[in-house]
Design a protein around this motif. Structure first.
Motif, PDB file in Angstrom:
ATOM      1  N   ARG A   1       1.074  -1.370   0.255  1.00  0.00           N
ATOM      2  CA  ARG A   1       0.279  -0.316   0.014  1.00  0.00           C
ATOM      3  C   ARG A   1       0.899   1.170  -0.044  1.00  0.00           C
ATOM      4  O   ARG A   1       0.366   2.510  -0.319  1.00  0.00           O
ATOM      5  N   ILE A   2       2.099   1.021   0.807  1.00  0.00           N
ATOM      6  CA  ILE A   2       2.964   2.252   0.150  1.00  0.00           C
ATOM      7  C   ILE A   2       3.591   2.831  -0.774  1.00  0.00           C
ATOM      8  O   ILE A   2       3.795   3.927  -1.673  1.00  0.00           O
ATOM      9  N   LEU A   3       3.865   1.456  -1.463  1.00  0.00           N
ATOM     10  CA  LEU A   3       4.117   1.423  -2.868  1.00  0.00           C
ATOM     11  C   LEU A   3       2.860   1.867  -3.923  1.00  0.00           C
ATOM     12  O   LEU A   3       4.023   2.177  -4.411  1.00  0.00           O
ATOM     13  N   GLY A   4       2.079   1.289  -3.607  1.00  0.00           N
ATOM     14  CA  GLY A   4       1.092   1.861  -4.408  1.00  0.00           C
ATOM     15  C   GLY A   4       0.703   0.514  -5.846  1.00  0.00           C
ATOM     16  O   GLY A   4      -0.288   1.629  -6.056  1.00  0.00           O
ATOM     17  N   ALA A   5       0.886  -0.358  -5.150  1.00  0.00           N
ATOM     18  CA  ALA A   5       1.205  -1.856  -6.146  1.00  0.00           C
ATOM     19  C   ALA A   5       1.658  -2.345  -5.277  1.00  0.00           C
ATOM     20  O   ALA A   5       2.366  -2.911  -4.626  1.00  0.00           O
ATOM     21  N   VAL A   6       1.395  -3.776  -6.141  1.00  0.00           N
ATOM     22  CA  VAL A   6       2.001  -5.526  -5.916  1.00  0.00           C
ATOM     23  C   VAL A   6       3.808  -4.965  -6.987  1.00  0.00           C
ATOM     24  O   VAL A   6       3.213  -4.674  -8.509  1.00  0.00           O
ATOM     25  N   PRO A   7       4.656  -5.057  -6.453  1.00  0.00           N
ATOM     26  CA  PRO A   7       5.586  -5.248  -6.458  1.00  0.00           C
ATOM     27  C   PRO A   7       6.206  -6.557  -8.237  1.00  0.00           C
ATOM     28  O   PRO A   7       5.623  -7.147  -8.156  1.00  0.00           O
ATOM     29  N   THR A   8       7.081  -5.924  -8.646  1.00  0.00           N
ATOM     30  CA  THR A   8       7.360  -6.883  -9.827  1.00  0.00           C
ATOM     31  C   THR A   8       8.982  -7.210  -9.542  1.00  0.00           C
ATOM     32  O   THR A   8       9.671  -8.433  -9.667  1.00  0.00           O
ATOM     33  N   GLU A   9       9.752  -6.456  -8.109  1.00  0.00           N
ATOM     34  CA  GLU A   9      10.719  -7.307  -7.727  1.00  0.00           C
ATOM     35  C   GLU A   9      10.661  -6.941  -6.617  1.00  0.00           C
ATOM     36  O   GLU A   9      10.003  -5.651  -5.818  1.00  0.00           O
ATOM     37  N   ALA A  10      11.098  -7.743  -5.257  1.00  0.00           N
ATOM     38  CA  ALA A  10      11.582  -7.763  -3.897  1.00  0.00           C
ATOM     39  C   ALA A  10      12.510  -7.982  -3.686  1.00  0.00           C
ATOM     40  O   ALA A  10      13.009  -9.006  -4.052  1.00  0.00           O
ATOM     41  N   VAL A  11      13.262  -7.370  -2.611  1.00  0.00           N
ATOM     42  CA  VAL A  11      14.687  -8.125  -1.963  1.00  0.00           C
ATOM     43  C   VAL A  11      13.819  -8.228  -0.795  1.00  0.00           C
ATOM     44  O   VAL A  11      13.343  -7.307   0.289  1.00  0.00           O
ATOM     45  N   ILE A  12      13.849  -9.054   0.170  1.00  0.00           N
ATOM     46  CA  ILE A  12      13.196  -9.594   1.962  1.00  0.00           C
ATOM     47  C   ILE A  12      14.204 -10.566   2.552  1.00  0.00           C
ATOM     48  O   ILE A  12      14.981 -10.491   2.393  1.00  0.00           O
TER      49      ILE A  12
END
Length: 226
Positions: free
Chosen positions: A35-46
């Motif tokens: 929700r902070i990003l405003g979208a489902v991400p395409t890339e994520a480093v977790i």
């Protein structure tokens, strides 16, 4: 990415997990982050820290965080096969573990997310406190303190005199009660970020008014997380 066996393989289709810290709380941290990003991400480093770094695979926190990044709720049965759905959605993710971060809460996760469509990036640090309760403690390097259990405004604004009082007055005219307010700034008269938790939702017209103010740079509105 190949799936590894976890607690979800033993408990059937309903997401229960070994504890709400490792499942529901993890999902909610991810849901706050997108929700902070405003979208489902395409890339994520977790990045998992401390006890999470040692247990995230066996306790299913890896699947839970990916499911949350896809927008799934904590009780969604798709969590157990979240890796498959992530592949279908084109979400690329990488897991990291830091096992000895003494200054951090035992159950801490950092998410570095990219929305490929807009190029927007965010970094969110969250803590899973138990019982599904979370705290978001940092956003893009700004210290924060909100839970997602209330309606939340994140306001990037110039550090001008009276800005906090002015925004609070707009919210008050909307009959919204401010539960908490946490303000961070990079320096005097520099960029500032306000994290405001409210008991009820703010009206669209009030958000539009705040967004058009010359000294307001960006506003993110997060309704209560389930």
């Amino acid at each position: 990415m190949a799936e590894k066996s976890s607690i979800f393989d033993m408990i059937g289709p309903v997401m229960i997990g070994p504890s709400s810290s490792h499942t529901a709380g993890v999902v909610r941290i991810a849901r706050a982050a997108i929700r902070i990003l405003g979208a489902v991400p395409t890339e994520a480093v977790i990045t998992f820290y401390n006890s999470f770094a040692r247990t995230y695979e066996g306790h299913g926190s890896d699947r839970a965080i990916v499911a949350g990044l896809l927008g799934y709720a904590p009780d969604d049965t798709r969590i157990r096969t979240a890796f498959d759905y992530a592949a279908e959605a084109g979400l690329q993710y990488t897991f990291q573990g830091v096992g000895n971060a003494s200054t951090m809460h035992p159950n801490t996760i950092k998410l570095n997310l990219l929305d490929g469509a807009t190029g927007r990036r965010v970094e969110v640090v969250g803590q899973s406190r138990g019982g599904g309760v979370i705290r978001i403690v940092e956003v893009d390097g700004f210290p924060a303190d909100f839970s997602g259990a209330l309606h939340t405004l994140i306001i990037d604004a110039d550090d001008v005199p009276g800005s906090i009082a002015f925004i609070a007055s707009v919210i008050a005219h909307d009959q919204c009660n401010i539960a908490t307010m946490f303000v961070s700034r990079k320096g005097r008269n520099d960029a500032a970020r306000q994290f405001i938790e409210m008991d009820s939702p703010i009206k669209d017209i009030s958000l539009a008014y705040l967004r058009q103010l010359s000294w307001v740079q960006h506003i993110t509105y997060i309704p209560t997380l389930d």
